[in-house]
Motif scaffolding. Structure first.
Motif, PDB file in Angstrom:
ATOM      1  N   SER A  67       0.851  -1.193   0.000  1.00  0.00           N
ATOM      2  CA  SER A  67       0.000   0.000   0.000  1.00  0.00           C
ATOM      3  C   SER A  67       0.889   1.246   0.000  1.00  0.00           C
ATOM      4  CB  SER A  67      -0.876  -0.002   1.238  1.00  0.00           C
ATOM      5  OG  SER A  67      -0.075   0.212   2.382  1.00  0.00           O
ATOM      6  N   ARG A  80       7.282   3.536   3.769  1.00  0.00           N
ATOM      7  CA  ARG A  80       8.144   2.984   4.810  1.00  0.00           C
ATOM      8  C   ARG A  80       9.322   2.240   4.182  1.00  0.00           C
ATOM      9  NH1 ARG A  80       4.595  -0.374   8.529  1.00  0.00           N
ATOM     10  NH2 ARG A  80       2.782   0.234   7.306  1.00  0.00           N
ATOM     11  N   MET A 135       2.983   1.625   3.132  1.00  0.00           N
ATOM     12  CA  MET A 135       4.049   0.612   3.204  1.00  0.00           C
ATOM     13  C   MET A 135       5.184   0.953   2.253  1.00  0.00           C
ATOM     14  SD  MET A 135       1.461  -2.560   3.447  1.00  0.00           S
ATOM     15  CE  MET A 135       2.449  -4.012   3.291  1.00  0.00           C
ATOM     16  N   ASP A 141      -3.014   9.164   3.502  1.00  0.00           N
ATOM     17  CA  ASP A 141      -4.118   9.515   4.392  1.00  0.00           C
ATOM     18  C   ASP A 141      -3.574   9.941   5.749  1.00  0.00           C
ATOM     19  OD1 ASP A 141      -6.557   9.162   2.988  1.00  0.00           O
ATOM     20  OD2 ASP A 141      -6.109   7.028   2.889  1.00  0.00           O
ATOM     21  N   THR A 152      -4.142   9.142   8.907  1.00  0.00           N
ATOM     22  CA  THR A 152      -3.689   8.181   9.921  1.00  0.00           C
ATOM     23  C   THR A 152      -2.358   7.551   9.509  1.00  0.00           C
ATOM     24  OG1 THR A 152      -4.971   6.377   8.949  1.00  0.00           O
ATOM     25  CG2 THR A 152      -6.030   7.618  10.696  1.00  0.00           C
ATOM     26  N   ILE A 153      -2.162   7.376   8.199  1.00  0.00           N
ATOM     27  CA  ILE A 153      -0.915   6.804   7.689  1.00  0.00           C
ATOM     28  C   ILE A 153       0.192   7.858   7.760  1.00  0.00           C
ATOM     29  CG2 ILE A 153       0.136   5.592   5.722  1.00  0.00           C
ATOM     30  CD1 ILE A 153      -2.292   4.142   6.933  1.00  0.00           C
ATOM     31  N   GLN A 154      -0.170   9.110   7.491  1.00  0.00           N
ATOM     32  CA  GLN A 154       0.786  10.209   7.613  1.00  0.00           C
ATOM     33  C   GLN A 154       1.380  10.239   9.025  1.00  0.00           C
ATOM     34  OE1 GLN A 154       0.287  14.308   6.080  1.00  0.00           O
ATOM     35  NE2 GLN A 154      -0.232  14.877   8.151  1.00  0.00           N
ATOM     36  N   ALA A 155       0.512  10.071  10.035  1.00  0.00           N
ATOM     37  CA  ALA A 155       0.985  10.084  11.414  1.00  0.00           C
ATOM     38  C   ALA A 155       1.970   8.942  11.652  1.00  0.00           C
ATOM     39  CB  ALA A 155      -0.202   9.986  12.369  1.00  0.00           C
ATOM     40  N   GLN A 156       1.670   7.756  11.097  1.00  0.00           N
ATOM     41  CA  GLN A 156       2.597   6.615  11.236  1.00  0.00           C
ATOM     42  C   GLN A 156       3.965   6.942  10.639  1.00  0.00           C
ATOM     43  OE1 GLN A 156       0.992   3.303   9.065  1.00  0.00           O
ATOM     44  NE2 GLN A 156      -0.636   2.857  10.540  1.00  0.00           N
ATOM     45  N   ASP A 189       5.985   9.625  12.426  1.00  0.00           N
ATOM     46  CA  ASP A 189       6.453   9.042  13.677  1.00  0.00           C
ATOM     47  C   ASP A 189       7.711   8.198  13.465  1.00  0.00           C
ATOM     48  OD1 ASP A 189       5.164   9.428  16.158  1.00  0.00           O
ATOM     49  OD2 ASP A 189       5.071   7.234  16.370  1.00  0.00           O
TER      50      ASP A 189
END
Lengths: 323, 335
Positions: free
Chosen positions: A159, A165, A162, A189, A191-195, A198
């Motif tokens: 995705s 990352r 991923m 998105d 929530t993924i941006q925050a991941q 981080d």
């Protein structure tokens, strides 16, 4: 200067030569420095020159563009004078880079494992087996629980989050001292941006890596950077700490940007919009480049472009209101 | 109209302009040599909602949540698999294209990408006149007058009417799309990510324009976006979608001040804040959005939910009313 700087950009000018003898001054006299381990953000709207600045540092400017003037001192050595061959030793090894669109940055016909080990084998001169072991460790570090299987997967099987990352894993594989992240979460998105942010922050602390974060999102700047430069029309118009920028913004453009931003904290009937639009790089107005959109415009703004002046220690502004 | 007046108006009236009842849109997945249907992507999965005349209902969700499909099905740009769509109390879900025509002028849409939604071979005047040509009996002169007045309304110079879309910037193109949507004096406009391709300073201009036009023409908006700050700014009520279903729907103030669904909480906490003095505690969700072709059993959010318990895997939570106008689909709030 007492503290050691990692990257020192001095008077950088990158011009593009367009048809009909037009010159687009995409980056026009940019000065800034990055110290080891700090996160510095370069913020601006499309056409402000922030991406061209980052590409210039990596020397990824192709024709019809050219670095006209200036120095890019990385660990004291001027990258502008480096040959293509010397740059291949810098890119990926000392300076890592992640881009906005991980699907175009990753090679679709090679597995993720292949792309990480390639970098390691090339720059670190390790054996294939060692590289694979390190690659699996890196993937685990950036949050792939099934790293062994991810090694065998192709970019299209992952995705967007991923892929980004995986890009981070490649970018940090050779322990770079500087990571350039050009809009790393714009396509993702929230929530993924925050991941992702981080993980970037964690990696930065773990490896004491400096990060040059290029973004249009002031929220991302506020959360992750320590110092910030606001770019407009190929130049830095305001340069200060992140706290200062949000609590005590000086330049009318910075103020305009902050007021035009809808936020979860405040409630307004209408947003404070900046009139007009960002000028193209080959048709900047005479004088201050923001003058035709500025609510505080004066006669002298139209005559000559103001210099970047220090209004208080560590806070520089390019505006006649503060001279 | 002030914000308070508007809120009062919306609270006291139950004049629904659009209602969706148990709306479903399933896309078949074809597989094998014979291209048989082997499964379905449940893009919109049993959604019921009502849109009050004059309000802006915001719809937020991540990519793949089905928010754009919902908008297209409501306008009948896509055929619903099941369920009803009422426009001013008339069921339009089974009407033929010919029967739909009189309704079309009342319902318009503005898309995200003004580069793809405007025909590059038509100039601005032709673009704006096209709906007038199809739907009205105005003559050439009247159409031109109307086009000029619409251009002025959306803040473009009337002398730009002979230019082509490529000669405009993204923000100006979005203004053209809005002028085109306004041409037939619609009552209801679906705005599908209308500002997400624009820079913040231009985004603010377009959002202000949309709010001004809403006041002037008493428009109702269904505003679809992924940006929670933008949706908060423009909406009166907000629906949060997750994998084809509504997780929570409430008046804006309730949703942003006291979010109930764990997904809404996580979404709000993940929005980067420019408030450097008061940092919000972030709830970092694990993993990605599951595939809508094979959603988890029970509650679709349970695989990423920090508060999931046994029951969430077994039963799908229904939307329940917890306070005035505030609905949530989560087992935590069931009696």
């Amino acid at each position: 200067m007492t503290e050691k700087t990692l990257l020192d950009v001095k008077g950088l000018k990158t011009y593009f030569y367009l048809e009909g003898k037009k010159v687009a001054k995409a980056v026009d006299g940019v000065h800034f420095s990055v110290k080891p381990g700090e996160t510095v953000a370069l913020v601006g709207e499309s056409g402000s020159g922030k991406s061209i600045t980052s590409l210039s540092i990596m020397k990824l400017i192709g024709k019809p563009g050219k670095i006209e003037e200036g120095q890019i001192l990385f660990n004291g050595k001027d990258l502008v004078k480096f040959s293509d061959k010397q740059m291949t030793q810098v890119r990926g090894r000392e300076i890592g880079m992640i881009f906005q669109e991980p699907m175009t940055a990753l090679n679709p016909v090679f597995t993720i494992g292949n792309q990480i080990t390639e970098t390691l084998i090339r720059h670190k001169k390790v054996s294939k087996a060692e590289a694979e072991k390190k690659a699996i460790d890196l993937l685990k570090l950036v949050g792939f629980p099934r790293a062994e299987e991810t090694m065998k997967e192709y970019p299209h099987q992952l995705s967007g989050g991923m892929r980004q990352r995986a890009m981070i894993a490649i970018a940090i594989s050779c322990d770079p001292k500087l990571l350039i992240a050009d809009e790393p979460t714009t396509a993702l998105d929230v929530t993924i941006q925050a991941q992702i942010l981080d993980i970037m922050d964690e990696m930065k602390k773990k490896f004491n890596m400096a990060v040059l974060l290029i973004t249009h999102d002031l929220g991302v700047v506020a959360e992750y950077a320590e110092r910030v430069m606001v770019m407009y029309g190929g130049q830095i118009v305001e340069q200060t700490t992140v706290e200062n920028l949000f609590l005590n913004p000086k330049h009318p453009y910075t103020n305009g940007l902050l007021e035009s931003l809808p936020s979860l904290e405040k409630e307004v009937d209408r947003l404070g919009a900046i009139k007009g639009m960002v000028p193209a790089a080959h048709e900047f107005p005479a004088g201050c480049r923001f003058s035709d959109r500025c609510p505080h415009v004066m006669d002298k703004c139209k005559a000559a472009n103001p210099e970047l002046v220090t209004v208080e220690p560590g806070h520089n502004v390019r505006c006649y209101l503060y001279e | 109209m002030s914000v308070i007046e508007k809120e009062l108006k919306i609270e006291t009236e139950n004049d629904f302009i659009v209602e969706a009842k148990n709306l479903k849109k399933y896309f078949p997945i074809k597989g094998g040599v014979l291209k048989r249907t082997v499964g379905h992507v449940k893009a919109v999965d049993d959604i019921s909602l009502s849109i009050i005349r004059g309000e802006t209902l915001g719809v937020v969700g991540e990519s793949g949540s089905g928010k754009s499909t919902l908008g297209r099905v409501i306008l009948r740009l896509m055929e619903p698999t099941e369920g009803q769509i009422l426009f001013e109390n008339e069921d339009i879900s089974r009407l033929s294209n010919r029967q739909l025509r009189p309704f079309r002028k009342d319902m318009q849409i503005v898309f995200q990408d003004p580069f793809a939604s405007l025909n590059p071979k038509m100039n601005v005047q032709e673009l704006i006149e096209e709906p007038l040509l199809v739907q009205t009996s105005l003559d050439k002169h009247e159409r031109r007058e109307k086009a000029i007045s619409l251009l002025e309304k959306v803040g473009l110079r009337p002398d730009s009417r002979l230019k082509y879309p490529h000669e405009f910037s993204g923000g100006q193109r979005q203004r053209i799309s809005i002028a085109r949507a306004l041409a037939l004096n619609p009552k209801f406009i679906i705005c599908d990510e209308p500002v997400s391709a624009l820079d913040v300073s231009i985004q603010a201009q377009v959002l202000n324009l949309m709010a001004d036009l809403q006041d002037e023409f008493n428009l109702t908006y269904l505003f679809i976006a992924h940006d929670l700050s933008v949706v908060k700014h423009i909406s009166d009520r907000v629906a949060v979608m997750y994998l084809g279903r509504i997780a929570e729907i409430a008046p804006k103030k309730n949703l942003y001040d006291t979010p109930l669904h764990p997904y809404t909480e996580a979404l709000l906490s993940a929005v980067p804040s420019t408030d450097v003095l008061n940092k919000r505690e972030k709830i970092i969700l694990k993993g990605d959005l599951p595939s809508p072709s094979n959603p988890p059993s029970g509650c679709a959010f349970r695989t990423r939910c920090p508060k999931a318990h046994e029951r969430c895997a077994l039963e799908r939570p229904e939307l329940i009313n917890v306070s005035e106008g505030h609905y949530v689909a989560c087992h935590l709030y069931e009696q």
